[in-house]
Scaffold this active site. Structure first.
Site, PDB file in Angstrom:
ATOM      1  N   GLU A   1      -5.093   7.094 -41.364  1.00 27.24           N
ATOM      2  CA  GLU A   1      -5.114   7.157 -39.884  1.00 27.24           C
ATOM      3  C   GLU A   1      -3.751   7.516 -39.284  1.00 27.24           C
ATOM      4  OE1 GLU A   1      -7.824   6.032 -41.386  1.00 27.24           O
ATOM      5  OE2 GLU A   1      -9.057   6.267 -39.608  1.00 27.24           O
TER       6      GLU A   1
ATOM      7  N   TYR B   1      -0.825   6.205 -40.083  1.00 29.96           N
ATOM      8  CA  TYR B   1       0.142   5.102 -40.049  1.00 29.96           C
ATOM      9  C   TYR B   1       1.270   5.335 -41.071  1.00 29.96           C
ATOM     10  CZ  TYR B   1      -2.924   2.476 -36.910  1.00 29.96           C
ATOM     11  OH  TYR B   1      -3.669   2.066 -35.835  1.00 29.96           O
TER      12      TYR B   1
ATOM     13  N   ARG C   1      -6.560   2.181 -48.495  1.00 33.10           N
ATOM     14  CA  ARG C   1      -7.272   3.092 -47.571  1.00 33.10           C
ATOM     15  C   ARG C   1      -6.517   4.404 -47.525  1.00 33.10           C
ATOM     16  NH1 ARG C   1      -9.635   1.578 -41.871  1.00 33.10           N
ATOM     17  NH2 ARG C   1     -10.577   3.555 -41.303  1.00 33.10           N
TER      18      ARG C   1
ATOM     19  N   HIS D   1      -4.596   9.184 -35.824  1.00 28.47           N
ATOM     20  CA  HIS D   1      -4.891   8.820 -34.437  1.00 28.47           C
ATOM     21  C   HIS D   1      -4.563   9.952 -33.468  1.00 28.47           C
ATOM     22  CE1 HIS D   1      -6.446   4.962 -35.102  1.00 28.47           C
ATOM     23  NE2 HIS D   1      -5.325   4.389 -35.483  1.00 28.47           N
TER      24      HIS D   1
ATOM     25  N   GLN E   1     -16.910   1.326 -25.728  1.00 26.75           N
ATOM     26  CA  GLN E   1     -16.610   0.797 -24.395  1.00 26.75           C
ATOM     27  C   GLN E   1     -16.088  -0.635 -24.397  1.00 26.75           C
ATOM     28  OE1 GLN E   1     -20.219   3.058 -22.444  1.00 26.75           O
ATOM     29  NE2 GLN E   1     -19.264   1.773 -20.929  1.00 26.75           N
TER      30      GLN E   1
HETATM   31  P1  NAP Z   1     -18.767   6.972 -10.491  1.00 26.88           P
HETATM   32  O1  NAP Z   1     -18.104   6.889 -11.788  1.00 26.88           O
HETATM   33  O2  NAP Z   1     -18.460   5.983  -9.437  1.00 26.88           O
HETATM   34  O3  NAP Z   1     -18.497   8.442  -9.916  1.00 26.88           O
HETATM   35  C1  NAP Z   1     -18.974   8.876  -8.699  1.00 26.88           C
HETATM   36  C2  NAP Z   1     -18.412  10.275  -8.400  1.00 26.88           C
HETATM   37  O4  NAP Z   1     -18.877  10.658  -7.160  1.00 26.88           O
HETATM   38  C3  NAP Z   1     -16.928  10.318  -8.368  1.00 26.88           C
HETATM   39  O5  NAP Z   1     -16.516  11.507  -8.999  1.00 26.88           O
HETATM   40  C4  NAP Z   1     -16.596  10.346  -6.881  1.00 26.88           C
HETATM   41  O6  NAP Z   1     -15.448  11.137  -6.776  1.00 26.88           O
HETATM   42  C5  NAP Z   1     -17.804  10.966  -6.274  1.00 26.88           C
HETATM   43  N1  NAP Z   1     -18.160  10.422  -4.969  1.00 26.88           N
HETATM   44  C6  NAP Z   1     -18.174   9.134  -4.578  1.00 26.88           C
HETATM   45  N2  NAP Z   1     -18.600   9.013  -3.328  1.00 26.88           N
HETATM   46  C7  NAP Z   1     -18.871  10.269  -2.892  1.00 26.88           C
HETATM   47  C8  NAP Z   1     -19.341  10.806  -1.672  1.00 26.88           C
HETATM   48  N3  NAP Z   1     -19.611  10.021  -0.641  1.00 26.88           N
HETATM   49  N4  NAP Z   1     -19.497  12.131  -1.583  1.00 26.88           N
HETATM   50  C9  NAP Z   1     -19.205  12.936  -2.621  1.00 26.88           C
HETATM   51  N5  NAP Z   1     -18.755  12.487  -3.801  1.00 26.88           N
HETATM   52  C10 NAP Z   1     -18.601  11.166  -3.929  1.00 26.88           C
HETATM   53  O7  NAP Z   1     -20.337   6.908 -10.644  1.00 26.88           O
HETATM   54  P2  NAP Z   1     -21.297   7.637 -11.655  1.00 26.88           P
HETATM   55  O8  NAP Z   1     -20.748   8.889 -12.186  1.00 26.88           O
HETATM   56  O9  NAP Z   1     -22.566   7.689 -10.903  1.00 26.88           O
HETATM   57  O10 NAP Z   1     -21.407   6.639 -12.837  1.00 26.88           O
HETATM   58  C11 NAP Z   1     -21.975   5.348 -12.627  1.00 26.88           C
HETATM   59  C12 NAP Z   1     -21.537   4.389 -13.685  1.00 26.88           C
HETATM   60  O11 NAP Z   1     -22.057   4.742 -14.936  1.00 26.88           O
HETATM   61  C13 NAP Z   1     -20.037   4.396 -13.818  1.00 26.88           C
HETATM   62  O12 NAP Z   1     -19.606   3.081 -13.988  1.00 26.88           O
HETATM   63  C14 NAP Z   1     -19.798   5.142 -15.032  1.00 26.88           C
HETATM   64  O13 NAP Z   1     -18.617   4.673 -15.679  1.00 26.88           O
HETATM   65  C15 NAP Z   1     -21.024   4.817 -15.863  1.00 26.88           C
HETATM   66  N6  NAP Z   1     -21.202   5.901 -16.805  1.00 26.88           N
HETATM   67  C16 NAP Z   1     -20.327   5.987 -17.809  1.00 26.88           C
HETATM   68  C17 NAP Z   1     -20.397   7.013 -18.679  1.00 26.88           C
HETATM   69  C18 NAP Z   1     -19.420   7.108 -19.791  1.00 26.88           C
HETATM   70  O14 NAP Z   1     -19.203   8.139 -20.315  1.00 26.88           O
HETATM   71  N7  NAP Z   1     -18.796   6.027 -20.186  1.00 26.88           N
HETATM   72  C19 NAP Z   1     -21.373   7.964 -18.536  1.00 26.88           C
HETATM   73  C20 NAP Z   1     -22.265   7.870 -17.493  1.00 26.88           C
HETATM   74  C21 NAP Z   1     -22.153   6.825 -16.617  1.00 26.88           C
HETATM   75  P3  NAP Z   1     -14.673  11.425  -5.436  1.00 26.88           P
HETATM   76  O15 NAP Z   1     -14.794  10.178  -4.609  1.00 26.88           O
HETATM   77  O16 NAP Z   1     -13.284  11.754  -5.861  1.00 26.88           O
HETATM   78  O17 NAP Z   1     -15.344  12.605  -4.852  1.00 26.88           O
HETATM   79 FE1  SF4 Z   2     -18.201  -0.878 -29.828  1.00 27.15          FE
HETATM   80 FE2  SF4 Z   2     -20.457  -2.207 -29.384  1.00 27.15          FE
HETATM   81 FE3  SF4 Z   2     -20.136   0.252 -28.388  1.00 27.15          FE
HETATM   82 FE4  SF4 Z   2     -20.496  -0.181 -31.019  1.00 27.15          FE
HETATM   83  S1  SF4 Z   2     -21.962  -0.569 -29.371  1.00 27.15           S
HETATM   84  S2  SF4 Z   2     -18.996   1.148 -30.110  1.00 27.15           S
HETATM   85  S3  SF4 Z   2     -19.368  -2.060 -31.301  1.00 27.15           S
HETATM   86  S4  SF4 Z   2     -18.968  -1.559 -27.855  1.00 27.15           S
END
Ligand code: NAP
Ligand code: SF4
Length: 675
Positions: free
Chosen positions: A165, A167, A215, A253, A340
């Site tokens: 990795e 290291y 490893r 990494h 996450q």
């Molecule tokens: P979000 O992360 O809160 O993003 C909302 C987007 O909309 C932002 O880009 C924001 O940017 C824009 N926005 C907010 N209010 C707005 C408005 N009034 N008009 C126009 N644009 C606006 O919400 P989401 O994308 O719906 O995701 C929801 C949740 O699911 C989040 O917690 C996200 O982390 C999670 N999720 C995570 C993943 C992942 O890959 N880990 C994938 C999918 C979903 P601006 O305000 O800059 O325009």
């Molecule tokens: Fe990590 Fe749990 Fe997501 Fe697996 S499911 S990657 S252990 S948070």
């Protein structure tokens, strides 16, 4: 007859026999740094009770300069040894075996005192390392050997020497980080000297009847990485120097190729380990993106390794092996490789857990004890929050009724599962389906829960989720405007030129969905390797394809927009955001921040920039997809309150801002643990 004859076969190491071919790989959980040794012990003991053949702890520093960060745990004092004894005694009491990983971070150490073969700063660390002199190198070797001896004293069954990795040990092997001209650099023989010397001295320190895993980085995935010949030569030398087992390390990494994220195909690197089979006499372990007993069994049946390492799957389910052995694999909570709650936490200085299993690393504090009085509990909404609450409540003996207006459970997980690279969400929804049945939860699908229907329950849990936020853009009622639910859930047609409003997790997901032609490369290893430029280290140094990444052409022209004047995707997962950004860049997705949305018309989306709404620009497109976040869907909760019926509100219905499945599942589980 078991379904997993290879996986469950014992492995004789001479002085000890492992009960199966499953290694719980090393994970830095942050538990050791809490100094709550009962909590550390319970984490490992739970996995020992779950039947794993051998476990490896998180990396322990051999000295202060080698710690991943200045306060990193190690075996420095007699008190440390006594603390680790608590862990090893508990694991042995529960029938397990445990090895301690010795991790010297070298130039990856987050400290100005970090040391390395040469003063070459890593791209993932703020500190340039101090170049070691010959005496400094000798000190590092001695400290690693002392750490191994202390591990034995602390009751461990073995150690794993972390040589991959990117290291410290790895840093000596490649000219990219080793510019030395003395006995420790230059020729291959000189560059290999440190790992071999470490291995010899560790073996001498612990004696013959002790497991020593080395490893080994089998594919560095960095330019100027090792060739396969070099890897093989080192593997043979490490075997001769006294290793009991060779474990596989994949990628440094700093590599810009994903190695464990959810979009990496399952068992994506078992072919690399297979190249070592038959070349050494000691057992070889393979690793990375193996997350079900079926995949693990197949890897062994295909002759890719003697043993399989899984790490994160043991956060998701401590009883992985026991459930597989009992023919109950469908009940294993699946690791979806999202990072996450585990790696994203580690890299934010938080204690690890698991999105799917909030009890991981919280075993002593979050308990699902049988309820003294079984209650009638209604859960409205079968998304992640509701499912989590329902399962924990039922596990505790409550009678649970789960309502959802949809025809199936899963909520927003059903949108995630259609995204290319997020196929693991299928398994998560399947697991919830299995467990809902297994726990005897009464499901009322296709059912709008009414105030009347919720009368008579002891507790009502509202997990009704979210509604898409209305961005209020003039012209958004036009037929060329859709939202993410239309696209991901209802399969509404989208044109060839697309503008996406909002670049949160969902905006990125929608962009990946719309950019992908045909099936996801996550399901086709050769395509995925071409997409990221992964090659055979026998062909290209480090396994980095000479021609670079060769992504498939995008299905559409896509522009992704946000109002914030910052890098798009800045708030995506700490360890995975770069992968999403890189994936979209490879598909030619244009990313524009700092916009004002002016209007939408037949020509496309009109935007401007800055508070003065300057530089008007037309984003010509056929379809505008709204991904502008969400608002809580609280209608039912408000109605219940008006009627004087108490309820608990969780998940997106509680707080939609920054909602993600991790928080929803954790909140559901923690509520249900208290009822
Ligand atoms: P979000 O992360 O809160 O993003 C909302 C987007 O909309 C932002 O880009 C924001 O940017 C824009 N926005 C907010 N209010 C707005 C408005 N009034 N008009 C126009 N644009 C606006 O919400 P989401 O994308 O719906 O995701 C929801 C949740 O699911 C989040 O917690 C996200 O982390 C999670 N999720 C995570 C993943 C992942 O890959 N880990 C994938 C999918 C979903 P601006 O305000 O800059 O325009
Ligand atoms: Fe990590 Fe749990 Fe997501 Fe697996 S499911 S990657 S252990 S948070």
């Amino acid at each position: 007859m078991t379904e997993y004859p290879h996986l469950l076969a014992p492995l004789d190491l001479g002085h000890v026999t492992l009960k199966n071919r499953v290694l719980m790989g090393s994970m830095h959980t942050g538990l050791e740094e809490t100094s709550d040794w009962n909590r550390v012990a319970e984490f490992y003991a739970a996995r020992a009770r779950g039947g794993v053949g051998l476990m490896v702890t998180g990396g322990m520093a051999p000295n202060r300069e080698g710690g991943v960060f200045p306060e990193a745990a190690g075996l420095f004092t007699p008190a440390d040894i006594a603390n680790h004894r608590i862990v090893t005694d508990r694991v042995h009491g529960d029938g397990g075996l445990i090895a301690m990983q010795i991790l010297h971070a070298g130039r990856y150490a987050y400290s100005p005192d970090c040391v390395a073969p040469s003063a070459v700063k890593s791209p993932v660390s703020p500190y340039a390392p101090n170049e070691l002199d010959a005496a400094g190198i000798e000190k590092q070797i001695a400290d690693i050997a002392i750490a191994a001896a202390r591990a034995r004293e602390a009751g461990y069954d073995g150690v794993e020497v972390m040589g991959s990795e990117g290291y410290f040990l790895n840093q000596f092997l490649v000219t990219h980080t080793n510019k030395r001209t003395d006995d420790w650099g230059g020729s291959l023989e000189n560059r290999m000297r440190l790992p071999i010397e470490v291995m010899k001295r560790v073996r001498a320190a612990v004696g013959a009847d002790f497991i020593v895993i080395y490893r080994l980085s089998m594919i560095d995935l960095i330019p100027e990485g090792q060739t396969w010949d070099e890897v093989l030569t080192l593997a043979k030398a490490i075997e001769s120097a006294g290793a009991s087992i060779l474990n596989t390390g994949i990628g440094w990494h700093e590599a810009r190729i994903p190695t464990i994220a959810t979009s990496v195909p399952r068992r994506a690197f078992s072919w690399v380990t297979k190249k070592l089979m038959g070349q050494v006499a000691i057992p070889v372990i393979t690793s990375n993106r193996i997350n079900t007993p079926e995949v693990a069994e197949q890897v062994l049946a295909d002759g890719c390794a003697d043993m399989v390492s899984m790490a994160r799957p043991f956060l998701a389910d401590a009883d992985f092996v026991a459930k597989a052995a009992a023919g109950r694999a469908a009940t294993i909570a699946p690791c979806i490789a999202c990072n996450q709650a585990c790696l994203d936490h580690t890299f934010s200085g938080k204690i690890s857990s698991c999105l799917v299993n909030p009890r991981a690393c919280h075993e002593t504090e979050l308990r699902y004890d049988l309820a003294e009085t079984p209650l009638k509990i209604a859960v409205v909404g079968a998304g992640p929050a509701g499912l989590s609450a329902a399962l924990v409540a039922a596990e505790r003996g409550h009678a649970v009724t789960l309502f959802d207006r949809s025809e199936r459970i899963g909520g927003q997980l059903n949108m995630a599962r259609v995204i290319p690279g997020k196929e693991e969400f299928h398994g998560l929804v399947e697991w919830y389906t299995t467990m809902v049945a297994e726990r005897g939860i009464e499901t009322r699908l296709n059912t709008e829960a009414t105030v009347d229907a919720l009368n008579g329950f002891d507790h009502v849990i509202i997990a009704t989720g979210v509604l898409p936020r209305d961005p209020g853009i003039p012209g958004q009622g036009g037929s060329n405007v859709v939202n993410y639910v239309d696209v991901l859930r209802h399969g509404v047609a989208v044109g060839d030129r697309v503008a996406i409003v909002g670049a949160g997790g969902i905006g990125f997901d929608v962009a990946e969905f719309l950019a992908q032609k045909g099936e996801s490369p996550t399901l086709h290893l050769d395509e995925w390797k071409a997409e990221w430029g992964v090659s055979d280290p026998a062909q290209d140094r480090g396994g980095v394809a000479a021609g670079g990444p060769r992504p498939e052409a995008p299905a559409r022209d896509i522009v992704l927009l946000q109002r914030k004047a910052e890098k798009l995707g800045k708030h995506l997962g700490k360890t995975t955001g770069w992968i999403h950004r890189a994936a979209l860049q490879m598909k030619g997705v244009q990313m524009i921040g700092g916009v004002n949305y002016e209007r939408i018309d037949d020509a496309g989306l009109h935007v401007s920039f800055g508070p003065e709404r300057e530089k008007p620009q037309l984003i010509e497109c056929d379809t505008v997809v709204l991904c502008s976040g969400q608002e809580p869907a609280r209608g039912l909760a408000d109605e219940l309150t008006v009627q004087g019926i108490a309820c608990h509100v969780i998940g997106g219905a509680d707080v939609a801002a920054e909602l993600d499945a991790k928080r929803a599942i954790d909140q559901g589980a923690r509520l249900a643990a208290t009822l």
